[in-house]
Design a protein around this motif. Sequence first.
Motif, PDB file in Angstrom:
ATOM      1  N   LYS A 260      85.709  26.725  22.305  1.00 21.43           N
ATOM      2  CA  LYS A 260      84.395  26.164  22.575  1.00 21.43           C
ATOM      3  C   LYS A 260      84.208  24.969  21.658  1.00 21.43           C
ATOM      4  CE  LYS A 260      80.153  26.578  24.309  1.00 21.43           C
ATOM      5  NZ  LYS A 260      79.919  25.769  25.440  1.00 21.43           N
ATOM      6  N   ARG A 261      83.675  23.902  22.203  1.00 20.45           N
ATOM      7  CA  ARG A 261      83.412  22.703  21.404  1.00 20.45           C
ATOM      8  C   ARG A 261      81.949  22.679  20.999  1.00 20.45           C
ATOM      9  NH1 ARG A 261      83.787  16.380  23.197  1.00 20.45           N
ATOM     10  NH2 ARG A 261      82.911  15.591  21.266  1.00 20.45           N
ATOM     11  N   TYR A 262      81.733  22.517  19.719  1.00 21.55           N
ATOM     12  CA  TYR A 262      80.389  22.329  19.174  1.00 21.55           C
ATOM     13  C   TYR A 262      80.429  21.025  18.391  1.00 21.55           C
ATOM     14  CZ  TYR A 262      79.238  27.196  20.236  1.00 21.55           C
ATOM     15  OH  TYR A 262      78.995  28.386  20.875  1.00 21.55           O
ATOM     16  N   ALA A 263      79.662  20.034  18.830  1.00 22.95           N
ATOM     17  CA  ALA A 263      79.634  18.707  18.201  1.00 22.95           C
ATOM     18  C   ALA A 263      81.061  18.163  18.125  1.00 22.95           C
ATOM     19  CB  ALA A 263      78.954  18.760  16.846  1.00 22.95           C
ATOM     20  N   SER A 264      81.558  17.902  16.935  1.00 22.43           N
ATOM     21  CA  SER A 264      82.892  17.296  16.804  1.00 22.43           C
ATOM     22  C   SER A 264      83.970  18.327  16.487  1.00 22.43           C
ATOM     23  CB  SER A 264      82.868  16.221  15.722  1.00 22.43           C
ATOM     24  OG  SER A 264      82.613  16.821  14.467  1.00 22.43           O
ATOM     25  N   LEU A 265      83.641  19.611  16.562  1.00 22.83           N
ATOM     26  CA  LEU A 265      84.607  20.654  16.213  1.00 22.83           C
ATOM     27  C   LEU A 265      84.944  21.552  17.397  1.00 22.83           C
ATOM     28  CD1 LEU A 265      83.162  21.773  12.781  1.00 22.83           C
ATOM     29  CD2 LEU A 265      85.318  20.588  13.144  1.00 22.83           C
TER      30      LEU A 265
ATOM     31  N   PHE B 123      86.321  25.251  18.204  1.00 25.99           N
ATOM     32  CA  PHE B 123      86.534  26.595  17.677  1.00 25.99           C
ATOM     33  C   PHE B 123      87.483  27.271  18.658  1.00 25.99           C
ATOM     34  CE2 PHE B 123      82.721  25.083  15.814  1.00 25.99           C
ATOM     35  CZ  PHE B 123      82.542  25.751  14.620  1.00 25.99           C
ATOM     36  N   ILE B 124      88.686  27.565  18.195  1.00 28.41           N
ATOM     37  CA  ILE B 124      89.747  28.042  19.088  1.00 28.41           C
ATOM     38  C   ILE B 124      90.209  29.420  18.642  1.00 28.41           C
ATOM     39  CG2 ILE B 124      92.044  27.564  20.014  1.00 28.41           C
ATOM     40  CD1 ILE B 124      91.577  24.596  19.144  1.00 28.41           C
ATOM     41  N   THR B 125      90.298  30.344  19.595  1.00 28.85           N
ATOM     42  CA  THR B 125      90.857  31.661  19.308  1.00 28.85           C
ATOM     43  C   THR B 125      92.025  31.921  20.248  1.00 28.85           C
ATOM     44  OG1 THR B 125      89.357  32.756  20.834  1.00 28.85           O
ATOM     45  CG2 THR B 125      88.668  32.656  18.542  1.00 28.85           C
ATOM     46  N   CYS B 126      92.934  32.727  19.779  1.00 31.74           N
ATOM     47  CA  CYS B 126      94.060  33.169  20.589  1.00 31.74           C
ATOM     48  C   CYS B 126      93.955  34.686  20.681  1.00 31.74           C
ATOM     49  CB  CYS B 126      95.365  32.758  19.916  1.00 31.74           C
ATOM     50  SG  CYS B 126      96.832  33.380  20.759  1.00 31.74           S
ATOM     51  N   VAL B 127      93.884  35.201  21.900  1.00 31.79           N
ATOM     52  CA  VAL B 127      93.713  36.640  22.111  1.00 31.79           C
ATOM     53  C   VAL B 127      94.769  37.158  23.080  1.00 31.79           C
ATOM     54  CG1 VAL B 127      91.215  36.542  21.668  1.00 31.79           C
ATOM     55  CG2 VAL B 127      92.062  36.358  24.004  1.00 31.79           C
TER      56      VAL B 127
END
Length: 159
Positions: free
Chosen positions: A68-73, A75-79
């Motif tokens: 998910k992108r929030y502003a300029s970041l 957030f990445i998960t691997c499941v």
Amino acid sequence: LANVSPRAMIQFFLLVSRQGKCRLSKWYAAYSDKDKKKMIREVSQMCLARPQKLCNFLEWREYKLIYKRYASLFFITCVDKTDNELITLEVIHQFVEVLDRYFGNVCELDLIFNFHKAYYILDELLIAGEQQETSKKAMLKLIAEQDAVCEEGTDKDMQ
């Protein structure tokens, strides 16, 4: 019990800037440093290159990437492939909300200069790749208590 996977729900959690710089990485499965760097580069490129209108779920190797992108970041998960994507998105969102409340409208610089706080908050949320705490209020209380303990320690050091 035969169906229970011995692996963690979340394999790793990354925060990556729009420029591709990794700002936070938390690993819940064992990988060599060389593999970690390769995986960060590969995953970052895949997520950064995707158009915004496309879905936030990707199949990657024997896993799923949920980001998910929030502003300029990013957030990445691997499941694991069998894990619920929406629950994972909710975990990401909860982490962002707690960061936002703690820092007061969090930005990339907050995470760069206070990375230890970001790791601490993530550790309050997840243990061994599984969600530990669902209450934002409880997490913020624990973080405030930890800050108070740290303040006491620095006050004693200065005396």
